[in-house]
Design a protein around this motif. Sequence first.
Motif, PDB file in Angstrom:
ATOM      1  N   TRP A 188      70.356  37.888  78.538  1.00 23.34           N
ATOM      2  CA  TRP A 188      70.276  38.451  79.875  1.00 23.34           C
ATOM      3  C   TRP A 188      71.663  38.853  80.337  1.00 23.34           C
ATOM      4  O   TRP A 188      72.629  38.092  80.199  1.00 23.34           O
ATOM      5  CB  TRP A 188      69.679  37.443  80.862  1.00 23.34           C
TER       6      TRP A 188
ATOM      7  N   THR B  58      72.492  28.506  72.416  1.00 17.79           N
ATOM      8  CA  THR B  58      72.602  29.233  73.675  1.00 17.79           C
ATOM      9  C   THR B  58      74.033  29.242  74.174  1.00 17.79           C
ATOM     10  O   THR B  58      74.835  28.370  73.832  1.00 17.79           O
ATOM     11  CB  THR B  58      71.709  28.614  74.758  1.00 17.79           C
TER      12      THR B  58
ATOM     13  N   TYR C 185      76.271  30.513  77.962  1.00 15.11           N
ATOM     14  CA  TYR C 185      76.139  30.949  79.338  1.00 15.11           C
ATOM     15  C   TYR C 185      77.483  31.361  79.907  1.00 15.11           C
ATOM     16  O   TYR C 185      78.535  30.853  79.506  1.00 15.11           O
ATOM     17  CB  TYR C 185      75.578  29.825  80.206  1.00 15.11           C
TER      18      TYR C 185
ATOM     19  N   ILE D 285      68.205  29.706  79.669  1.00 18.86           N
ATOM     20  CA  ILE D 285      67.539  30.739  78.891  1.00 18.86           C
ATOM     21  C   ILE D 285      66.627  30.075  77.870  1.00 18.86           C
ATOM     22  O   ILE D 285      66.963  29.037  77.298  1.00 18.86           O
ATOM     23  CB  ILE D 285      68.555  31.673  78.201  1.00 18.86           C
TER      24      ILE D 285
ATOM     25  N   ARG E 181      63.052  31.009  74.986  1.00 18.85           N
ATOM     26  CA  ARG E 181      62.384  32.058  74.225  1.00 18.85           C
ATOM     27  C   ARG E 181      61.047  31.560  73.711  1.00 18.85           C
ATOM     28  O   ARG E 181      60.896  30.390  73.339  1.00 18.85           O
ATOM     29  CB  ARG E 181      63.295  32.476  73.058  1.00 18.85           C
TER      30      ARG E 181
ATOM     31  N   LEU F 271      64.570  33.624  81.764  1.00 15.72           N
ATOM     32  CA  LEU F 271      65.770  33.121  82.412  1.00 15.72           C
ATOM     33  C   LEU F 271      65.346  32.388  83.668  1.00 15.72           C
ATOM     34  O   LEU F 271      64.911  33.010  84.637  1.00 15.72           O
ATOM     35  CB  LEU F 271      66.743  34.251  82.758  1.00 15.72           C
TER      36      LEU F 271
ATOM     37  N   CYS G 269      67.450  42.503  80.370  1.00 19.52           N
ATOM     38  CA  CYS G 269      67.330  41.780  79.114  1.00 19.52           C
ATOM     39  C   CYS G 269      67.769  42.678  77.970  1.00 19.52           C
ATOM     40  O   CYS G 269      67.750  43.906  78.068  1.00 19.52           O
ATOM     41  CB  CYS G 269      65.911  41.254  78.883  1.00 19.52           C
TER      42      CYS G 269
END
Length: 120
Positions: free
Chosen positions: A36, A57, A59, A69, A71, A80, A95
């Motif tokens: 994102w 991940t 950030y 986040i 999936r 998100l 995205c």
Amino acid sequence: QEQLVESGGGLVQPGGSLRLSCVASGRFFRINAMGWYRQAPGQERELVAAITRESSTNYADSVKGRFTISRDNAKNTVYLQMNSLKPEDTAVYYCNVKWFTVTWESRSAWGQGTQVTVSS
């Protein structure tokens, strides 16, 4: 061809929460990452959160501890979760998916964006 569609944006008060969703359609030989990004007026588009094919991940410092986040591979969807929203989170959120084709060419696709506005 590949297509990403975001949803879940809106207007919330400071301290509120939103959950963004992005559904990807198409064929991806090898997805490397999904993420994102956001872009506020007059500013550069910046990475907010990303998740790799190994499910690691990362950030932006500004959202650590507040955004998550995730999936769902079966649904080709990335989410998100945004908590404790601040006015400075106001932006259009996009995205993104990065992948290799069967010939190992790098590709990237963007969603159309969804507006998030945090204001009292």
